[in-house]
Design an enzyme around this catalytic site. Structure first.
Site, PDB file in Angstrom:
ATOM      1  N   HIS A 508      -5.353   0.748 -24.889  1.00 23.49           N
ATOM      2  CA  HIS A 508      -4.541   1.842 -25.446  1.00 23.49           C
ATOM      3  C   HIS A 508      -5.309   2.693 -26.459  1.00 23.49           C
ATOM      4  O   HIS A 508      -4.811   3.741 -26.889  1.00 23.49           O
ATOM      5  CB  HIS A 508      -3.257   1.287 -26.078  1.00 23.49           C
ATOM      6  CG  HIS A 508      -3.434   0.746 -27.468  1.00 23.49           C
ATOM      7  ND1 HIS A 508      -3.587  -0.589 -27.740  1.00 23.49           N
ATOM      8  CD2 HIS A 508      -3.491   1.375 -28.667  1.00 23.49           C
ATOM      9  CE1 HIS A 508      -3.720  -0.774 -29.039  1.00 23.49           C
ATOM     10  NE2 HIS A 508      -3.656   0.408 -29.633  1.00 23.49           N
ATOM     11  N   ASP A 556      -3.159  -4.814 -21.878  1.00 27.51           N
ATOM     12  CA  ASP A 556      -3.828  -3.875 -22.789  1.00 27.51           C
ATOM     13  C   ASP A 556      -5.231  -4.399 -23.118  1.00 27.51           C
ATOM     14  O   ASP A 556      -5.476  -4.994 -24.164  1.00 27.51           O
ATOM     15  CB  ASP A 556      -2.991  -3.726 -24.065  1.00 27.51           C
ATOM     16  CG  ASP A 556      -3.531  -2.659 -24.999  1.00 27.51           C
ATOM     17  OD1 ASP A 556      -4.422  -1.896 -24.587  1.00 27.51           O
ATOM     18  OD2 ASP A 556      -3.053  -2.600 -26.156  1.00 27.51           O
ATOM     19  N   SER A 681      -6.376  -2.049 -34.133  1.00 23.55           N
ATOM     20  CA  SER A 681      -6.184  -2.176 -32.680  1.00 23.55           C
ATOM     21  C   SER A 681      -7.507  -2.443 -31.966  1.00 23.55           C
ATOM     22  O   SER A 681      -8.539  -1.849 -32.279  1.00 23.55           O
ATOM     23  CB  SER A 681      -5.568  -0.893 -32.120  1.00 23.55           C
ATOM     24  OG  SER A 681      -4.233  -0.762 -32.524  1.00 23.55           O
TER      25      SER A 681
END
Length: 746
Positions: A508, A556, A681
């Site tokens: 992502h 992801d 992330s």
């Protein structure tokens, strides 16, 4: 009259006792201990037995002695000459065989540089110049000028020495002698052997105040030790030859750690030596290597802490636990230095091993680490036991079986016996076995430095605490910083190094039509460009909108393939991934029968698994955040909490959002856990297993964002806060296909 005489006797005795008590003890004159240009430290004031220890600024040493002691007669020892700090000298270096040295000087001080040239027809081996260093040693290696006419190469002449013998044919000998005030380390006599190598160890001449730096010790000790360990593998193949340490179940090695606990070394230094030994064992357990350990503490008597025959002697962390439990006080007031007695214990353990397993005894390599101040004062000459050990191992001088014994001696402090240390230590060509450390802390630092040696760089999941002069990156050497640059904006994510070619991160982080030129990766302070971007083939953010999931993070996961290979170093290393051979070594789960399920059971072993992620709230300052991975019933509680979030309330089945492909962390029970924030992330979710770091997840998404950019806001974490991480155990088929460099389990 006789009766009166006997009645008076107790009065006379009491009187004598009173006089004895009243008489002042001899004390030494404190006005006589100052050192010009330096400082001193007293252990017990002016009292008998008190010691004054001198320190000087860098590049200087105390003269004539490093310390003095208050003697029974009230006089200081070594007091004939006033103490002063003098400049450090390096051994004289004003000539070499078959060449020239310039400038020529009778004395060399710190910072002096000498240059070398070889005569015509002679080739130079070594540096063209050397510098006198603050520890009294010349930089670089000894320079040799060789015409290659001999069977053996020119053995050279160390600074401060003279050499006898100029013929280098097989069976020819050379002898060395150090100049006055210098002590010799290495071999005084060397023989040109049939393999065209010189016997023994290259000699060096040193002043009493010369010390080895932690970096020097780490490099020399590690390279020698690793060579011994690698050669212990009896079933070596070309694959194993490429590895620095390859001791499999077919290899045999004993490691004896022998710790001096005498009064001359002292309790504080003994405890630091214990800590250094723990560091050493921890580092060795991080390698692909499983020796059998014995630890012996000795003063007047030798006390085994763990013996070769003990069931736990192959379990590094049980060995460390036993060492931690041992207390200096167990030696009581028997505080002599019986080095021979300690080595006799080593011999006894070898003898027992020989009786119990004669078939493999002579196939076993033996490494002895003797940590001492090198001053035996009881028990007799320790070299007698060295000879017995060599005999039981069937080692004859300069034979191939020399490889089966390595005795490393670490001399600690300023008053060591150089001759004793040199006599005990092994003497092997191109290896160093005797080290002189200024402090015990230096030895501990040297063992810490060992993790940076080239032979360990390929190993996954290693890290270390940074020293004063190192960047914090060495603590998180597998973290990658990812920057995606678009017109007018810049996004930041993290990733992890899994090999020289690949960075593992979250899908992502990138647009679905991301251009490779927008992606930049920083590892170890160096920037890398992307050659390719591989997203998981099942990653589809819009794929569950018919199930009312606005954006799906399922699968992801992404790999950035780099244009140029990463060069591993102390601050740039790969992390361990589940179900790879590297992680099998880290978990000590070896053999063909080991499965991925075995890894999962070991790493994710409870309903609340301790884990960490690495955050960067302040630019270029990485820090550890502690969380718990919720499993079983605790994971179900994560789903129940997520269902309460407004944007998920209308979703029929919360498992469409939080699929089985996610690990869950966060919340306030049983402890308040930090949230992941913007910029985290793609970073690794890590489980620490002893001294190794194993990545189990990739940071993906969270239920609530109460961060201020990359910073966690002060105050309470929202009760409904949960973070979800792509579970790597569920991504193995894709990783096996894409990360072709890694050796995954079948």
């Amino acid at each position: 009259m006789g009766d009166n005489r006997y009645k008076m006797l107790p009065l006379i005795l009491l009187s004598q006792m009173a006089l004895s008590i009243a008489a002042p003890a001899n004390q030494c004159d404190l006005s006589k201990i100052a050192i010009a240009g330096g400082k001193y430290n007293l252990t017990d004031g002016a009292n008998v037995g008190s010691k004054v220890v001198y320190t000087c600024p860098e590049g200087h040493h105390p003269h004539p002695f490093p310390s003095q002691e208050c003697l029974n007669d009230g006089q200081w020892s070594n007091a004939k000459e006033k103490s002063q700090c003098r400049p450090v000298q390096c051994p004289r270096l004003d000539w070499i065989d078959n060449g020239e040295v310039y400038p020529r000087k009778t004395k060399h001080f710190v910072g002096d540089v000498v240059n070398f040239e070889c005569w015509g027809g002679f080739e130079m081996f070594g540096p063209e110049s050397r510098t006198c260093q603050a520890n009294g040693k010349w930089s670089g290696i000894d320079v040799k000028c060789d015409d290659k006419e001999g069977d053996c190469p020119n053995p050279g002449i160390p600074p401060g020495a003279t050499k006898t013998g100029t013929s280098y044919k097989i069976e020819n000998k050379v002898k060395y002698e150090c100049e006055k005030e210098l002590q010799m380390f290495g071999s005084k006599e060397r023989v040109c052997m049939e393999n065209k190598r010189w016997s023994g160890a290259e000699p060096s001449c040193r002043y009493w105040y010369t010390f080895d730096s932690p970096k020097e010790v780490a490099e020399n000790f590690a390279s020698s030790l690793y060579e011994t360990a690698e050669s212990s593998n009896l079933n070596k193949t070309d694959e194993w030859i490429q590895r620095t340490i390859g001791v499999t179940t077919g290899g045999f090695m004993n490691i004896f750690i022998v710790l001096d606990a005498s009064s001359s070394l002292g309790e504080d230094n003994f405890n630091i030596a214990k800590e250094a030994s723990e560091v050493f064992i921890e580092k060795m357990s991080s390698f692909d290597f499983s020796p059998r350990y014995s630890i012996i503490s000795y003063a007047t008597e030798a006390k085994p802490i763990i013996e070769l025959s003990d069931d736990d002697s192959t379990e590094a962390y049980k060995v460390i636990d036993k060492l931690k439990e041992f207390d200096y006080s167990e030696h009581g007031d028997k505080q002599g230095t019986n080095t021979r007695g300690a080595l006799a214990k080593v011999y006894a353990m070898m003898s027992l091993q020989n009786v119990r397993d004669p078939e493999n005894f002579l196939k076993t390599k033996n490494v002895i680490l003797l940590i001492t101040d090198g001053k035996y004062n009881t028990g007799g000459d320790p070299t007698v036991e060295v000879k017995r050990i060599r005999e039981i191992l069937d080692i004859k001088k300069d034979s191939e079986r020399e490889d089966y014994l390595d005795i490393y001696v670490f001399g600690l402090g300023k008053e060591i016996s150089h001759d004793e240390i040199n006599d005990i230590a092994s003497k092997k060509s191109s290896q160093k076995h005797a080290f002189i450390m200024e402090t015990v802390d230096d030895m501990k630092n040297a063992f810490e430095e060992m993790i940076d040696s080239a032979g360990t760089l390929h190993m996954c999941g290693l890290a270390k605490e940074p020293s004063k002069n190192e960047k914090v990156d060495v603590k998180y050497p597998w973290i990658a910083k990812i920057i995606i640059t678009h017109p007018g904006s810049q996004e930041k994510c993290k990733g992890s190094i899994i090999s020289k070619d690949f960075i593992l991160t979250a899908a992502h982080c990138f647009n679905l039509d991301e251009k490779l030129h927008t992606i930049s990766v920083e590892v170890g302070g160096r920037e890398y460009k992307a050659k390719d971007l591989h997203r998981h083939n099942k990653y589809n953010p819009a794929g569950k909108q018919d199930q009312k999931v606005e954006k799906s993070f399922d699968y992801d996961l992404a790999l950035i393939e780099l244009k140029t290979k990463i060069e591993f170093s102390s601050n740039t290393r790969p992390i361990c991934l589940p179900c790879t051979s590297g992680t099998s070594w880290a978990l000590r789960k070896l053999g063909k029968s080991v499965t991925c399920s075995d890894h999962e059971k070991e790493i994710l072993s409870s309903e609340a698994v301790k884990a960490i992620f690495v955050a960067e709230e302040v630019r270029n300052k990485l820090e550890t955040k502690n969380v718990l991975i919720k499993r079983g019933s605790k994971r179900q509680a994560c789903l129940d909490v997520t269902k309460k979030i407004d944007k998920f309330k209308d979703i029929p089945d919360i498992r469409d959002v939080v699929t089985d492909n996610f690990l869950c962390t966060g919340g306030i029970e049983p402890q308040v856990e930090p949230q992941t924030c913007k910029g985290d992330s793609g970073g690794p979710l890590i489980v620490q297993y002893k001294q190794r770091y194993i990545q189990v997840g990739v940071i993906s998404w969270g239920t609530i964002n109460s961060c201020d950019g990359p910073k966690r806001k002060p105050g309470l974490v929202p009760g409904l806060s949960r973070d979800f991480h792509t579970d790597l155990f569920h991504m193995l088929d894709w990783l096996k296909e894409k990360a072709y460099e890694l050796d995954f389990l079948e």
